[in-house]
Design an enzyme around this catalytic site. Structure first.
Site, short mmCIF file in Angstrom:
data_model
loop_
_atom_site.label_atom_id
_atom_site.label_comp_id
_atom_site.label_asym_id
_atom_site.label_seq_id
_atom_site.Cartn_x
_atom_site.Cartn_y
_atom_site.Cartn_z
N THR A 127 0.80 -1.22 0.00
CA THR A 127 0.00 0.00 0.00
C THR A 127 0.84 1.28 0.00
OG1 THR A 127 -1.48 1.33 1.40
CG2 THR A 127 -0.15 -0.30 2.53
N GLU A 129 0.25 3.60 1.87
CA GLU A 129 0.38 4.02 3.27
C GLU A 129 1.80 3.77 3.79
OE1 GLU A 129 -1.69 5.35 5.99
OE2 GLU A 129 -2.48 6.18 4.14
P1 NAP Z 1 -11.41 -4.61 2.60
O1 NAP Z 1 -12.60 -4.27 1.79
O2 NAP Z 1 -11.28 -4.04 3.98
O3 NAP Z 1 -11.31 -6.21 2.68
C1 NAP Z 1 -10.51 -6.86 3.62
C2 NAP Z 1 -10.77 -8.36 3.55
O4 NAP Z 1 -9.95 -9.02 4.52
C3 NAP Z 1 -12.22 -8.78 3.86
O5 NAP Z 1 -12.58 -9.84 3.01
C4 NAP Z 1 -12.12 -9.29 5.28
O6 NAP Z 1 -13.11 -10.24 5.63
C5 NAP Z 1 -10.77 -9.97 5.22
N1 NAP Z 1 -10.22 -10.26 6.54
C6 NAP Z 1 -10.04 -9.40 7.58
N2 NAP Z 1 -9.51 -10.03 8.63
C7 NAP Z 1 -9.36 -11.34 8.27
C8 NAP Z 1 -8.86 -12.48 8.92
N3 NAP Z 1 -8.41 -12.42 10.17
N4 NAP Z 1 -8.84 -13.66 8.24
C9 NAP Z 1 -9.30 -13.73 6.97
N5 NAP Z 1 -9.79 -12.67 6.29
C10 NAP Z 1 -9.82 -11.49 6.94
O7 NAP Z 1 -10.08 -4.19 1.84
P2 NAP Z 1 -9.88 -3.85 0.26
O8 NAP Z 1 -10.11 -2.39 0.07
O9 NAP Z 1 -10.55 -4.84 -0.56
O10 NAP Z 1 -8.30 -4.04 0.14
C11 NAP Z 1 -7.75 -5.32 -0.18
C12 NAP Z 1 -6.31 -5.37 0.32
O11 NAP Z 1 -5.55 -4.34 -0.32
C13 NAP Z 1 -6.14 -5.13 1.81
O12 NAP Z 1 -5.03 -5.90 2.23
C14 NAP Z 1 -5.80 -3.66 1.91
O13 NAP Z 1 -5.08 -3.41 3.09
C15 NAP Z 1 -4.96 -3.49 0.66
N6 NAP Z 1 -4.96 -2.16 0.05
C16 NAP Z 1 -6.15 -1.53 -0.19
C17 NAP Z 1 -6.14 -0.31 -0.83
C18 NAP Z 1 -7.42 0.41 -1.17
O14 NAP Z 1 -7.37 1.62 -1.44
N7 NAP Z 1 -8.56 -0.27 -1.20
C19 NAP Z 1 -4.92 0.28 -1.22
C20 NAP Z 1 -3.75 -0.42 -0.97
C21 NAP Z 1 -3.76 -1.65 -0.34
P3 NAP Z 1 -14.54 -9.78 6.25
O15 NAP Z 1 -15.39 -9.43 5.06
O16 NAP Z 1 -15.01 -11.00 6.94
O17 NAP Z 1 -14.27 -8.62 7.15
O1 F7E Z 2 -8.94 8.31 4.25
C1 F7E Z 2 -9.23 11.83 5.33
C2 F7E Z 2 -8.31 10.90 6.11
O2 F7E Z 2 -9.96 6.29 5.27
C3 F7E Z 2 -8.46 9.14 3.21
C4 F7E Z 2 -7.24 2.25 2.83
O3 F7E Z 2 -7.81 1.52 1.78
O4 F7E Z 2 -6.08 3.69 1.32
C5 F7E Z 2 -7.00 3.68 2.40
O5 F7E Z 2 -6.49 4.42 3.51
C6 F7E Z 2 -8.14 10.53 3.74
C7 F7E Z 2 -7.31 10.54 5.04
O6 F7E Z 2 -8.32 6.08 3.32
C8 F7E Z 2 -12.45 11.65 6.95
O7 F7E Z 2 -7.76 11.59 7.25
C9 F7E Z 2 -11.11 13.20 6.28
O8 F7E Z 2 -6.34 11.55 4.94
O9 F7E Z 2 -10.57 6.90 2.89
P1 F7E Z 2 -9.54 6.85 3.95
P2 F7E Z 2 -6.78 5.98 3.72
O10 F7E Z 2 -6.53 6.25 5.15
O11 F7E Z 2 -6.02 6.77 2.72
C10 F7E Z 2 -4.80 3.11 1.61
C11 F7E Z 2 -3.98 3.18 0.35
C12 F7E Z 2 -4.89 1.77 2.22
O12 F7E Z 2 -4.03 0.93 2.01
C13 F7E Z 2 -5.93 1.58 3.25
O13 F7E Z 2 -6.19 0.19 3.45
O14 F7E Z 2 -9.39 11.17 4.10
N1 F7E Z 2 -10.54 12.02 5.96
N2 F7E Z 2 -12.27 13.01 6.89
C14 F7E Z 2 -11.36 11.03 6.36
N3 F7E Z 2 -11.25 9.70 6.26
C15 F7E Z 2 -12.26 8.94 6.75
N4 F7E Z 2 -12.20 7.61 6.63
N5 F7E Z 2 -13.35 9.51 7.36
C16 F7E Z 2 -13.51 10.86 7.48
O15 F7E Z 2 -14.49 11.35 8.03
#
Ligand code: NAP
Ligand code: F7E
Length: 324
Positions: A127, A129
């Site tokens: 990520t 992050e």
């Molecule tokens: P998500 O919607 O939060 O999905 C997370 C998945 O992990 C869900 O299926 C959840 O199951 C499962 N999970 C959580 N704890 C578990 C456990 N202990 N054992 C087995 N499964 C478990 O995340 P996403 O947005 O699809 O992202 C997919 C991956 O990419 C994650 O690793 C995330 O950190 C990474 N990522 C996401 C982003 C983004 O912007 N979306 C960017 C960079 C990296 P439940 O449905 O049962 O909770």
């Molecule tokens: O926040 C700001 C917050 O929670 C984005 C995950 O998928 O992407 C995701 O992480 C920004 C941050 O995503 C609110 O402070 C303001 O600056 O949508 P977010 P994230 O933290 O960037 C990365 C790449 C991952 O890997 C993670 O798994 O928005 N913000 N006000 C807020 N964010 C939230 N959630 N809620 C607010 O009210």
């Protein structure tokens, strides 16, 4: 050609559902590690009409035996490790659990691959992050990492374990350093979906205001449907590697709100209320990725711009909220 077996951890999440759809459409036998919950977690797979075409394997990534059994039962030749506690905000409230699932969970899966089928190809969901307090204005595969949350730190551990298993055991293990990607299937706690859901509620007279934290934060937002193609492409390469996957543009939360409200003829300034409860202990102020390597080596490019993405999400939420 015989179909390939693939295993997805996190199949019930946003990316898991899009990836399952993509792999089924490509003719794979898709297996998913499915952690038991007391509530329905299969709605995304239903939404993409793929639930009946995947085989779920009961297991939790915190459990080493689950990971090994999932490899044995699926006979997977491609493994996509997407499971995580993925909400950054929660990672300060549950830092140890985040470390166990998001960090150590990846090691459990790498061990399972190493033990059951070291020829299988492995994808780790890394990520942006990990860049956290950014060390370069535009982040690429060579930018130094500086995570700013327990989530970022856990992902960095998982990332280096993936690199380490590639170098130690010659696993075909790749990391996708994906920047934020969203969709109508995004969890409601993430900012884009929180905004598009609120826009729908306000437009339909079910809410009046939207409370947000730091709206000056900037993110490089893309569409999840585009990003899962990059995951698949990484595992089709002869050699494993790490790739940044991003759009190459960055936008403030404030401007993302403006797009969402304007789509239904509203002004965000009339509805957004700043609420310090949503500030984070340490913020990632700005992220901007350079997807040049993915473009050159994988032939991958983001197809969906932010306006198209946000309007798609608002329309989906309008339809959902109207049905409630
Ligand atoms: P998500 O919607 O939060 O999905 C997370 C998945 O992990 C869900 O299926 C959840 O199951 C499962 N999970 C959580 N704890 C578990 C456990 N202990 N054992 C087995 N499964 C478990 O995340 P996403 O947005 O699809 O992202 C997919 C991956 O990419 C994650 O690793 C995330 O950190 C990474 N990522 C996401 C982003 C983004 O912007 N979306 C960017 C960079 C990296 P439940 O449905 O049962 O909770
Ligand atoms: O926040 C700001 C917050 O929670 C984005 C995950 O998928 O992407 C995701 O992480 C920004 C941050 O995503 C609110 O402070 C303001 O600056 O949508 P977010 P994230 O933290 O960037 C990365 C790449 C991952 O890997 C993670 O798994 O928005 N913000 N006000 C807020 N964010 C939230 N959630 N809620 C607010 O009210």
């Amino acid at each position: 050609m015989a179909s390939k077996n693939a295993l997805i951890t996190g199949i019930t999440g946003q990316d898991g559902a899009y990836l399952a759809r993509l792999l089924v459409d490509k003719g794979y036998q898709v297996f998913g590690l499915h952690a038991r919950r007391s509530t329905d977690t299969l709605w995304r797979l239903r939404y993409l009409d793929v639930l009946d075409q995947v085989q779920l394997i009961d297991g939790d990534l915190c459990d080493q035996g689950s990971a090994i059994r999932a490899m044995q039962k699926s006979q997977a030749v491609e493994v996509y490790n997407l499971a995580a506690q993925s909400f950054v905000g929660t990672s300060w409230e549950q830092p140890a659990l985040t470390g166990q699932v998001t960090g150590l969970g990846a090691t459990h899966m790498l061990e399972a691959v190493r033990i059951v089928n070291p020829q299988a190809r492995f994808y780790q969901a890394s990520t942006s992050e990990m860049f956290g307090l950014i060390q370069e204005t535009v982040q690429s595969e060579t930018t130094p990492f500086y995570p700013r949350s327990p989530y970022g730190a856990a992902k960095l551990y998982a990332h280096w374990m993936t690199v380490n298993y590639r170098e130690s055991f010659n696993l075909h293990a790749s990391s996708g350093i994906l920047f934020n990607h969203e969709s109508p299937l995004r969890g409601i706690e993430f900012v884009t979906r929180k905004v598009t859901d609120a826009v729908a509620r306000i437009k339909l007279g079910k809410a009046k205001e939207l409370r947000l934290g730091n709206i000056d934060a900037k993110r490089d937002w893309g569409f999840a449907g585009d990003y899962v193609e990059a995951m698949w492409l990484m595992l089709q390469q002869d050699t494993p590697d790490d790739y940044v996957v991003a759009t190459g543009t960055t936008t403030t939360v404030r401007d993302m709100c403006r797009i969402a409200f304007a789509h239904v003829g509203l002004n965000h300034e009339d509805h957004v209320v700043i609420d310090p409860r949503f500030y984070r202990p340490a913020e990632v102020d700005v992220l901007l990725g350079n997807p040049g390597k993915a473009e050159a080596k994988l032939g991958w490019k983001a197809k969906t711009d932010l306006e198209t993405l946000i309007t798609m999400m608002v329309d989906a939420d309008l339809a959902r909220v109207a049905k409630e």
